[in-house]
Design a protein around this motif. Structure first.
Motif, PDB file in Angstrom:
ATOM      1  N   UNK A  46      23.042  -3.260   6.858  1.00  0.00           N
ATOM      2  CA  UNK A  46      22.724  -4.686   6.837  1.00  0.00           C
ATOM      3  C   UNK A  46      21.534  -4.988   7.738  1.00  0.00           C
ATOM      4  N   UNK A  47      21.550  -4.444   8.929  1.00  0.00           N
ATOM      5  CA  UNK A  47      20.489  -4.783   9.868  1.00  0.00           C
ATOM      6  C   UNK A  47      19.172  -4.123   9.424  1.00  0.00           C
ATOM      7  N   UNK A  76      18.117 -12.897  14.310  1.00  0.00           N
ATOM      8  CA  UNK A  76      18.130 -12.670  15.757  1.00  0.00           C
ATOM      9  C   UNK A  76      19.515 -12.330  16.314  1.00  0.00           C
ATOM     10  N   UNK A  77      20.497 -13.150  15.990  1.00  0.00           N
ATOM     11  CA  UNK A  77      21.812 -12.926  16.590  1.00  0.00           C
ATOM     12  C   UNK A  77      22.411 -11.579  16.182  1.00  0.00           C
ATOM     13  N   UNK A  78      22.471 -11.309  14.854  1.00  0.00           N
ATOM     14  CA  UNK A  78      23.013 -10.003  14.455  1.00  0.00           C
ATOM     15  C   UNK A  78      22.247  -8.840  15.104  1.00  0.00           C
ATOM     16  N   UNK A 106       9.259 -11.685  21.425  1.00  0.00           N
ATOM     17  CA  UNK A 106       9.063 -11.837  22.869  1.00  0.00           C
ATOM     18  C   UNK A 106       9.997 -12.895  23.427  1.00  0.00           C
ATOM     19  N   UNK A 107      10.067 -14.036  22.727  1.00  0.00           N
ATOM     20  CA  UNK A 107      10.895 -15.132  23.222  1.00  0.00           C
ATOM     21  C   UNK A 107      12.360 -14.742  23.315  1.00  0.00           C
ATOM     22  N   UNK A 108      12.803 -13.973  22.360  1.00  0.00           N
ATOM     23  CA  UNK A 108      14.224 -13.618  22.314  1.00  0.00           C
ATOM     24  C   UNK A 108      14.555 -12.481  23.264  1.00  0.00           C
TER      25      UNK A 108
END
Lengths: 429, 940
Positions: B106-107, B123-125, B157-159
């Motif tokens: 999946x990813x 992002x979360x996964x 970068x932000x994450x």
């Protein structure tokens, strides 16, 4: 990294196309077909740059595999990957042919997804892949099985799975050598080398630790100092490379070859030697031009090994000029034939013992030509197979330890075989 | 069950049928349908219309079907971004699946769906997967960060994904480490200064540990990453080398080559007297030789790299000549590369063997290969003096074969041999002359003509021979024409009595009947030279030629250093820096070898700048550069051997060569001062640096440009032509690249354009238009591109311009906006022309008028600037070439004052005062402009 991978048939039709990067568009598929597959002249380079896009290709029978990129990738890696990809496909469905590729295209996509991620090659050992990419659909696995698969795919020993069991522990070692020679008409060796491979086929239970020993000069000399006293000949190995299962740092430090082998067949090592090569045959050519329309050729071959051994499949190929009109051959042994289509006299001998000599003489009649260009006299080449290693390599031991299972080194049945073949074995005349 | 049947469905209404099947209740039927869709997709049919139906099949527990649907998604999500959102939920759910294989799938797939909207949900996964307990998921997630970065760098970068990725370098699983390294390296490439791959001894140690344990591919990633590290001192360097050397025994050639790269780079830092240095050198040879028993494609890559290694460190393979002998069955690309390396390794010790081999090769069938072999024999002669005689006799044997291309090739190399060993082998000239008629290639004809001209005094019928060429003068290529012109002039200087007619004939052919400017210019130069001062002409044309050096096609040292840092990669295969074939920011970073910092030498600060400076080539390359030798060509030195040289990084070098020809060459011709020309070249080299930075006024800037060029080089004849620059990069114009410059030739302003088609399709229907501009420049005719421009083709066009177009003031004044149209689209770009283009020929003002005008001009129309380092001699002559006319000259208080006038195409006069202080090489220029202010008003 690799931006895309395409497989074409000989006509240039796409059989498989997998794009990994955005910078590779559909037009790249066509660009390769037009500029390489359909190009009129012979392929001049395995790497082609078309409009800032680089194409790497290899050919297997009439199938083209092309990797595409727009970046400065590791070129050696791309080719190694393409070869590996061929190996994997062969391991799954046999010969690489249009038919087989079309029949297995779903499988190929699945494999490509697994062994190339965003253009980065991932674990591509068939042993590991076969545990979870199967042709019959995924079996429902238990949780343990799943984690076993993942740890194997990512683990240190990615080439072997746990829990292999055999009733009879057996292993086969083949020392396969090809001996190459280029000799001057006067019998001077211009260049000679042996490139050899040690191929291992193992049917061993568990995770066996193996140690392989041969009559490597460096090792023998070292032991000789230790007082053990080396017996027999030792050979100087110019260079060797190993299957990824061999612990390279250990070889570098101690020159010992230790490994846990993959199940089934693998090429354990490749090596190259140039010193003290036993040249199994010597070819003595004698070419005499009698006038402008006749050539007399006499070729003597001498076998140069123990009389008790037999060489097989001996073939001597004597090139003839393009304007040959007729040939008369007399040979003492075997059969000789003039093959006009190949511009050569082919002399075949089934078997020949060591320290023997045989001879062929031929009269070649030529058509008179006004072609000023001299006949280039290509070299006389030879093919044969002998039951020993021309480099002199000997397997001294292959020890197997499996601490967890209750079988010892003595219980393993081991077979060793030596085969020496001719590589490019040429004598100029 | 055979799947090949899916490839053959081509009937009409197929999409409808597939749609129905996809929505079928039966699982088997669904799967069959998806397979058909994928097969159609593969062969290039558009099946995007089935998007919703295929996505509906996604929710299944059948992994095979799932993978197929994912494959479809990756292909079409971009064209249907809104629909792709439908798939997000399934992905998010799959990322939580208990089966690690499904989580990873999946990813992995999500990263490949390059739709902005999806990335937000990714992002979360991804964050979870990066910390997954299963290494298989982690290694997949690591690569996924690189994918996400490619779509949305800011988001990554932000994450904080970069930090997580850095942490993965310390992961316990070697494959996770390897993939993290690969991802970080790729991200770092697009941020050259980010220090993302913070390599320090600790992290290097981790990498070296992982190196022993990971897969062959992982080892390549790690080694390639290691190669970017610069060790602090020689001790660290040695310890890394020690841990990398075991990789040389790996069965994977790419691992071996990457290891060689690391070793070649770090070796630079080891002191040469160290024992280990010698050991390492010895260890490198066997694996390189072993690479030659790999498959042919890999052999090719290896050979291209060995070619570099041999140039950098010839000692490694000097005893391995034999392995490069060509085998009868080698593919042609392997043969050609081997031949190259054989020549590089040829030395006195092995020359006999090499020659014997080359002679064999010269009788093969492949034309290219045979040519190269013949050429190689010539190069051996030049390289190993002792063998020259044998080489020459071998070449003569080959000429006797009468095989056309062999003869031509042999003549080309024999010319070089004559150059290298003058007065030694001229006895063979007679044999060469016998083959005159069979030569049909320009290069061979030119070489033969050169020989005839050079040795005219020894060839009885030289005039007849040259005359025979003259008959078809206009059908010859430029190369031959130029050579013929020079050869006949030489002949004339040697035998003036009998050949006067001939020389007049060729001069008139070159100057009157030819429209090739190079040929015409050369013709005029000779003509004037001969008519004014035959003695000087003799000195110039028959000047002694410098010897040619033995190594002719070495790669330029700085490029070589960069390529050594790229061993194993495409750059090393092409022998070009990555910036030459990679688009965008990626890979344009120039890599350098580290400097040698022995601890004993006491260099304490391994400053980057210093390091780079220290590793710069120790001595200027002893080769005669093949570009920029137009001067030599003019003087008929013919320095450049016909082999190709590696591309120099800056093309301006070539342009400078051109300038040099006009400047230095002419100056020395007129002044009879040959020794002066190198200084001229040097002066020119310094020129760009002295451009006054304070000049903002466009006119002043243009003039400054001109003045210091004029001062640096001197061009009495031609006006200053700036080097061509890229005006329109291919990326901005769908593959059309335009570069160009402006020139003033014979009173006409020319826009000289080079159009290159870098796209894959043919371009036609070119047209050009200008926007209104300050001086009313407009095309005087249509753009002459008659033939369609095929992929990778280049065409040079020169477009005459008039100054009668509509006028509008531009800022800066000399800005020009251009539109170019072709069959694909219309493209816009802007460029700046040098003001000096606009200086007209009748700009010479009467003295009295000059004085009066000068006084009339108000002081605020005056601007001043300084030019440094100019050469005084004949400055005014040079300027006149650019239509800047000297009116008067006087000396006041030890200062030379020059007064000059310039007239612009729109009638504006510019007056200038040039102040020269004796003993001070600086110029002060005072500009007075009569109508400057009013003209500005006029524009407004």
């Amino acid at each position: 990294m690799i931006g895309g991978l395409f497989i074409y048939n000989h006509k240039g039709e796409v059989l498989i196309s997998r794009v990994y990067r955005d910078d590779i568009g559909r037009n790249a598929v066509d660009a390769f077909r037009v500029n390489v597959i359909h190009a009129r002249q012979q392929v001049r380079s395995p790497v082609t740059n078309i409009a800032r896009t680089s194409f790497f290709h290899v050919k297997r029978s009439n199938i083209w595999l092309a990797a595409v990129t727009k970046q400065n990738v590791n070129a050696a890696m791309v080719f190694e990957f393409l070869y590996k990809m061929c190996d994997v496909m062969t391991a799954y469905f046999g010969k690489i042919s249009e038919e087989n590729i079309k029949n297995n295209f779903v499988l190929i996509y699945e494999l490509l997804d697994e062994i190339l991620d965003f253009g980065y090659p991932q674990n591509s050992e068939t042993g590991a892949l076969k545990t979870f990419i199967t042709q019959t659909g995924i079996k429902s696995q238990s949780k343990e099985e799943q984690s076993q698969i993942t740890s194997q795919v990512t683990g240190q020993i990615g080439w072997r799975r746990e829990g292999i069991k055999y009733r009879r522990n057996e292993l086969f070692l083949d020392v396969l050598e090809s001996v190459n020679l280029l000799m001057s008409p006067q019998g001077q060796v211009l260049s000679a080398h042996v490139s050899g491979r040690v191929v291992m086929k193992s049917y061993l239970s568990g995770m066996p630790e193996c140690k392989f020993g041969m009559n490597d000069k460096i090792v023998i000399d070292k032991q000789g100092k230790g007082g053990e006293g080396a017996t027999g000949q030792s050979i100087a190995i110019d260079d060797c490379t190993f299957h990824q299962c061999v612990r390279l740092s250990k070889f570098d430090a101690e020159r010992s070859i230790s490994f846990i082998p993959p199940d089934g067949e693998c090429e354990l090592m490749r090596y190259r030697t140039t010193k003290d090569i036993i040249l199994p045959f010597r070819v003595i050519p004698l070419v005499r031009e009698v006038g402008r329309t006749k050539l007399e050729v006499k070729v003597v071959i001498k076998s140069n090994f123990k009389p008790s051994l037999l060489a097989q499949k001996i073939e001597v190929r004597i090139p003839t000029p393009l304007n040959t009109s007729g040939v008369q051959v007399i040979c003492m042994k075997g059969k000789a034939k003039y093959k006009a289509s190949e511009n050569a006299i082919v002399w075949k001998i089934k078997r020949m013992a060591g320290m023997k000599e045989s001879q062929i003489s031929a009269e070649i009649e030529l058509l008179p030509t006004n072609d000023k260009k001299k006949w280039a006299r290509p070299p006389i080449s030879m093919n044969f197979e002998v039951p020993f290693a021309p480099s002199g390599l000997k397997v001294r031991y292959l020890k197997v330890f499996e601490p967890k299972l209750n079988y010892s080194d003595h219980d393993v049945i081991k077979w060793v075989r030596y085969i020496g073949r001719s590589g490019i074995y040429e004598t100029r005349c | 069950m055979t799947d090949s049947k899916y490839f053959t469905t081509t009937k009409k209404g197929e999409i409808f049928e597939l749609k129905a099947e996809l929505n079928s209740d039966k699982k088997e039927k669904k799967k069959e349908a998806v397979k058909k869709v994928i097969a159609s997709m593969t062969v290039g049919k558009d099946v995007s219309a089935l998007f919703p139906d295929v996505v509906n099949c996604m929710q299944t527990d059948n992994l095979e079907l799932k993978k197929l649907v994912y494959l479809y998604l990756m292909n079409y999500a971009k064209s249907q971004p809104d629909m792709a959102i439908m798939a997000v939920n399934t992905f998010v759910k799959d990322c939580e699946d208990p089966n690690p294989l499904i989580r990873a799938l999946a990813v992995r797939t999500m990263g490949c769906i390059r739709v902005d909207k999806i990335t937000e949900y990714l992002c979360e996964p991804l964050r979870k997967c990066l910390k997954d307990e299963d290494p298989y998921v982690r290694k997949t997630a690591a690569v996924c960060v690189a994918k996400l970065h490619d779509i949305n760098a800011q988001l990554v970068e932000d994450q904080g994904f970069l930090d997580t990725l850095k942490d993965l370098i310390s992961d316990s699983n070697p494959m996770v480490v390897a993939n993290a390294v690969a991802a970080l390296s790729e991200i770092a490439e697009s941020h050259p200064n980010s220090n993302l791959l913070d390599l320090n001894p600790q992290s290097i140690n981790k990498l070296l540990t992982a190196l022993n344990e990971c897969t062959e591919w992982g080892q390549i990633f790690i080694l390639d990453c290691l190669a970017n590290y610069t060790p602090r001192d020689d001790r660290e360097s040695q310890s890394i080398c020690e841990r990398v050397t075991p990789r040389l025994s790996h069965a994977n050639s790419a691992v071996v080559l990457s290891a060689v790269k690391v070793l070649m780079k770090f070796m630079e830092m080891l002191p040469k007297d160290l024992d280990y240095y010698g050991t390492l050198l010895k260890k490198l040879a066997p694996p390189l030789v072993t690479l030659l028993s790999a498959e042919p494609e890999l052999q090719y890559v290896a050979l291209r790299n060995i070619n570099l290694i041999v140039q950098k460190r010839p000692e490694i393979l000097k005893h391995e000549m034999k392995v490069f002998f060509v085998k009868y069955n080698d593919p042609i690309y392997v043969k050609l590369e081997k031949l190259d390396i054989m020549i590089r390794l040829a030395s006195q010790a092995n020359i006999a063997q090499v020659l014997a081999e080359l002679k064999e090769y010269a009788t093969e069938v492949d034309v290219d290969f045979v040519r190269k072999a013949v050429r190689a024999i010539g190069r051996c002669a030049i390289k190993v003096e002792q063998s020259a005689e044998r080489c020459v006799s071998t070449l003569l044997d080959l000429i006797q074969t009468k095989v056309n291309y062999v003869v031509q090739e042999a003549i080309v190399v024999i010319k070089d041999i004559f150059r290298k060993y003058p007065n030694k082998y001229e006895s063979v000239i007679a044999t060469l002359c016998e083959n005159l008629d069979s030569l049909d290639e320009p290069e061979a004809r030119a070489a033969m003509i050169w020989i005839v001209g050079e040795y005219a005094e020894r060839i009885d019928n030289a005039d007849e021979l040259l005359e025979s060429f003259l008959e078809g003068f206009h059908d010859e290529s430029t190369q031959v024409q130029l050579q013929l012109l020079t050869a006949i002039v030489k002949l004339f200087l040697k035998k003036p009595t009998e050949t006067q007619e001939l020389v007049q004939q060729v001069l008139s052919l070159a100057t009157q009947d030819s429209d090739n400017p190079d040929l015409r210019d050369r013709g005029y130069i000779y003509w004037r030279l001969l008519s004014t001062d035959p003695v000087a002409a003799k000195e110039v044309v028959l000047a002694e030629k410098p010897l040619i050096s033995e190594e002719t096609d070495l790669i330029e040292p700085t490029l070589l250093e960069e390529l050594i840092c790229h061993i194993g990669t495409l750059a090393s295969v092409y022998h070009k820096p990555p910036s030459a074939f990679v688009e965008g920011s990626r890979g344009v970073m120039h890599k350098r070898l580290p400097a040698r910092t022995g601890s004993g030498e006491g260099t304490e600060c391994p400053d980057v700048g210093n390091a780079a400076g220290g590793s710069a080539p120790e001595a200027a390359p002893s080769i005669i550069p093949s570009q920029g030798d137009l001067l030599g060509d003019l003087l008929n030195l013919d320095l450049a051997p016909p082999t190709t040289t590696g591309p120099t990084p800056s093309t301006s070098g070539m342009q400078m060569g051109g300038m040099d020809l006009l400047g230095g060459g002419l100056e020395s011709l007129l002044g009879g001062d040959i020794g002066g020309s190198p200084a001229m070249g040097a002066g020119f080299g310094a020129a760009p640096a002295v451009m006054p930075a304070s000049l903002n006024a466009p006119v002043g800037g243009g003039l400054g440009d001109l003045f210091d060029l004029g001062g640096g080089v001197g061009m009495p004849m031609g006006a200053y032509i700036p080097p061509k620059t890229v005006w329109l990069p291919a990326m901005k114009a769908k593959g059309l690249e335009i570069s160009g410059t402006f020139a003033r030739r014979a009173g006409v302003i020319q826009m000289e354009l080079v159009l290159t088609n870098k796209a894959m399709s043919v371009m036609t229907d070119f047209a050009i238009q200008f926007n209104r501009n300050s001086f009313g420049l407009a095309p005087a005719g249509p753009l002459q591109v008659l033939t369609p421009l095929g992929p990778n083709q280049t065409i040079e066009v020169s477009l005459p311009l008039s100054t009668v177009g509509p006028v509008m003031k531009m800022d800066p004044l000399n800005n020009l906006q251009v539109a170019v149209k072709n069959n694909i689209d219309v493209f816009y770009f802007s460029c700046q022309y040098p003001i000096s283009m606009l200086f007209v020929e009748d700009g010479k003002m009467e003295r009295q008028v000059f004085l009066a005008t000068w006084k009339d001009i108000p002081n605020d129309n005056e601007s001043q600037f300084q030019i440094q380092d100019c050469h005084l001699n004949s400055a005014s002559n040079k300027l006149q070439g650019s239509n800047i006319f000297t009116i008067a000259k006087r000396t006041v208080e030890g200062q030379d004052m020059l007064y000059m006038s310039i007239k612009l195409s729109n009638g504006i006069w510019v007056l200038a005062e040039l102040k020269v202080q004796a003993g001070n090489p600086n110029y002060t220029v005072i500009l007075n402009e009569s109508k400057y202010i009013s003209s500005l008003r006029f524009f407004q």
